[in-house]
Design an enzyme around this catalytic site. Structure first.
Site, PDB file in Angstrom:
ATOM      1  CB  CYS A 240      -1.043  -0.040   1.139  1.00 18.19           C
ATOM      2  SG  CYS A 240      -2.109  -1.347   1.070  1.00 18.19           S
ATOM      3  CB  ALA A 241       4.106   2.230   0.185  1.00 18.17           C
TER       4      ALA A 241
END
Length: 430
Positions: free
Chosen positions: A379-380
């Site tokens: 999630c980055a």
């Protein structure tokens, strides 16, 4: 029994459950430490959980606190019955416990949310009109995406460059402004200079929100000493996987912002017009809250504080050093880092293995060795693409992803050594 007596009893119970600052407890155990999982060939082996950065297992004291609250569980606030008043007391005591855990100011709001993502979105909805947010591309999506008007900064080459970039960006903005930054990267574990960034933000009349989701399970945080305006974190990363998170910080923006949910509890009265609470806590906690989640989160805060950070940090640093040294000794394994091998970090290591996709490594570690890790972009996406040196943003593209091993309470030296030897074995097959 009076309401005051009930509230005082709950506070006394919480105080008695936590030793004074001059005492400490052994590191508590986690639920599932004896879990066995199947591996290739049908054998059962002890599970090596190295996926704490995604969700940490439940601490035994947290499970016990929830079990103790269940017999008298009831809906909180406005109930006259004993169970309702006792549960309300426990819920509000949890708020005080969490406030103390992060060293918040006495008048800071403590709003229970679902998780860090929920907390940052709540704050995004309370920003004064025209607020510009400054955020680095190194952030988790929870900190990167919620803002209606944002200036995104490239990954800084070193910590001082982060401070300088924030300084320049904030100086160029008129009107309300908010700096958003992680305290510890969920990709590399590297610690960010949040005290220096808070100083810069305030020098330009801005506020700062710190995503502390990956910090608070590993290090003590003092919001007041660091002069932070807002802090957000999740219970499921803090050994309290019962669906609660928290936003802590200054009341004014939160008191004036649109209620996060519109419903019971957020209002003073409803007629032809609606009068909303101006206290941020009820204003943004409409409906029946996650009472057990809040109790669990507070119990985790108590357990970590009671253990004492010195022993927790010492054990983590010993294990993470062993893990990093072991991986560094394997040809073709590359650890991801923004600021170099010597920069301080928490117990997170992301890496790639030449000749294998991240998913292939993760599946082999699980299926053959009983090791749980995470693979992907965590999630980055912008940050992982930067670290890997690829412009490919496809979430399912294993070649543009990495493997992440993360440790915490319950991690043993055997788990670390098993991972290192498993990766070494995979490399030897090429």
């Amino acid at each position: 029994m009076s309401t005051l007596t009930i509230f005082n009893a709950a506070a006394r119970d919480a105080a008695e459950a936590t030793p004074s600052a001059t005492t400490s407890r052994p590191i508590p155990a986690v639920i599932g430490a004896d879990l066995e999982v199947p591996v290739k060939g049908g054998r059962l082996v002890g599970y090596a959980n190295l996926d704490y950065a995604a969700s940490a297992p439940c601490l035994e004291p947290v499970s016990a606190a929830v079990a103790a609250a269940l017999p008298a569980y009831s809906s909180v606030h406005r109930g006259a019955g004993y169970a309702s008043q006792l549960t309300t007391a426990r819920y509000e005591q949890a708020r005080h416990t969490v406030r103390a855990f992060v060293g918040a100011r006495p008048d800071d709001a403590v709003i229970f949310t679902r998780n860090t993502t929920d907390a940052t979105n709540l704050l995004a909805g309370c920003l004064p009109a025209g607020t510009t947010t400054v955020v680095f591309d190194t952030e988790h999506h929870a900190s990167l995406l919620p803002w209606p008007q944002a200036v995104r900064l490239a990954p800084p080459a070193f910590p001082g460059a982060a401070v300088r970039a924030a300084d320049e960006a904030l100086a160029a903005i008129d009107g309300p402004k908010l700096l958003v930054v992680t305290a510890a990267s969920n990709v590399t574990g590297e610690l960010w200079p949040i005290a220096a960034l808070a100083h810069i933000a305030h020098r330009h009349g801005a506020r700062i929100l710190v995503d502390a989701a990956q910090l608070v399970p590993h290090r003590k945080l003092n919001l007041t000493a660091l002069d932070l305006d807002y802090v957000a974190f999740s219970g499921h990363k803090l050994y309290a996987p019962f669906g609660a998170g928290v936003l802590i910080g200054r009341r004014d923006w939160l008191a004036e912002g649109e209620p996060y949910l519109k419903g019971g509890g957020a209002v003073r009265s409803v007629g032809d017009d609606v009068e909303w609470h101006d206290d941020p806590e009820p204003r943004h906690e409409a409906g029946t809250p996650n009472v057990l989640g809040a109790i669990a989160l507070a119990a985790a805060c108590d357990a970590l504080s009671a253990t004492g950070w010195t022993e927790l940090v010492r054990e983590e640093e010993r294990l993470i050093a062993r893990l990093r040294a072991g991986l560094a000794s394997i040809p073709g394994v590359r650890e991801l880092s923004l600021w170099g091998d010597d920069h301080p970090r928490v117990g997170i290591v992301s890496f790639t293995v030449a000749g294998y996709s991240a998913r292939e490594v993760a599946e082999a570690l699980s299926g053959e060795y009983g090791i749980g890790v995470r693979d992907g972009k965590f999630c980055a996406h912008p940050f992982v693409r930067h670290l890997l040196g690829t412009a490919d943003g496809g979430c399912e593209d294993g070649t543009a992803s990495a493997v992440r091993a993360s440790i915490g309470i319950g991690t043993t030296q055997e788990h670390v050594d098993r991972l290192v030897e498993a990766v070494r074995d995979l490399v030897s097959r090429r």
